[in-house]
Enzyme design. Sequence first.
Site, mmCIF file in Angstrom:
data_model
loop_
_atom_site.group_PDB
_atom_site.id
_atom_site.type_symbol
_atom_site.label_atom_id
_atom_site.label_comp_id
_atom_site.label_asym_id
_atom_site.label_seq_id
_atom_site.Cartn_x
_atom_site.Cartn_y
_atom_site.Cartn_z
ATOM 1 N N CYS A 105 0.842 -1.205 0.000
ATOM 2 C CA CYS A 105 0.000 0.000 0.000
ATOM 3 C C CYS A 105 0.883 1.263 0.000
ATOM 4 C CB CYS A 105 -0.981 -0.023 1.174
ATOM 5 S SG CYS A 105 -2.368 1.130 0.973
ATOM 6 N N HIS A 198 -3.569 -5.134 0.420
ATOM 7 C CA HIS A 198 -3.062 -5.615 1.714
ATOM 8 C C HIS A 198 -3.176 -7.137 1.819
ATOM 9 C CE1 HIS A 198 -2.499 -1.777 3.910
ATOM 10 N NE2 HIS A 198 -3.474 -1.337 3.133
ATOM 11 N N GLU A 200 -1.751 -8.886 3.920
ATOM 12 C CA GLU A 200 -1.645 -9.223 5.347
ATOM 13 C C GLU A 200 -2.936 -8.938 6.119
ATOM 14 O OE1 GLU A 200 -1.061 -4.809 5.600
ATOM 15 O OE2 GLU A 200 -0.844 -6.392 4.110
#
Length: 260
Positions: A105, A198, A200
């Site tokens: 990001c 993202h 994660e």
Amino acid sequence: MKIEGEKIKRYALLLAAKDSDYVKKVYGGYFNVFVEAFGEEIGEKWDLFRVVDDEFPDMDELINYEGFVVSGSPFDAYGNEHWILKLCLLLQTLYFMQKKVLGICFGHQVLCRALGGKVGKANNGWDIGVRKLSIVKDFSTHSFLSDLEEIPPALSIIECHQDEVWEAPEGAEIVAISEKTNVEMFTMGDHILGIQGHPEYTKDILSNLIDRLLSNGSIESGFAEDAKSKLYKAEPDRKCLERICKRFLKRELEYINGKI
């Protein structure tokens, strides 16, 4: 667990955001979120540097790391805060050292900026939710993914950004695009990987972030409600995205130990 006779592999998270109260309570901080997604107990050590608080690794220590991950951030990657300019210099140094750097990001955007690309406000406004990416580059040409199982032509990923890469650095290859963003993923050789989304994030982390953006006036209530309703109807391809990121960061380590 460290394998006898194996050298410990060191990785660093360059954290460009403060820990939210929710992430601290549920996950113990963003560091744990990243290590859970990209780390493994196979003779490796992860260090945390809160670059947003001007905490950086010593330049003479950089050689000791296998790879670096740059997190997301509420700050603009094109901003001129001291720590952002210092981060750009660090990323340029890591590039010339050919150290592996994964940007997520804000990390994707600031990595692009540091290496000569252009970033700015997204032309299509906020992108929040689970977004479908179209893979436009054959991953098999990259050595770090050459023996990974086939990557599907489209992947879903959690997104939350209002800035974007306008122009990738010279020599970069665009790997993925979406209907809202022209540079969703890019690579430079086998040691630079930028991802706008993202990999994660879990959906509960994004849901809480939507609440915070609504409470501070960054988004309107109708937009927030729509984003949340769509969020619970879609699933990101987290496992595949995590495999891509882990293989990029530590292919040799996983190959030696028969992983993936």
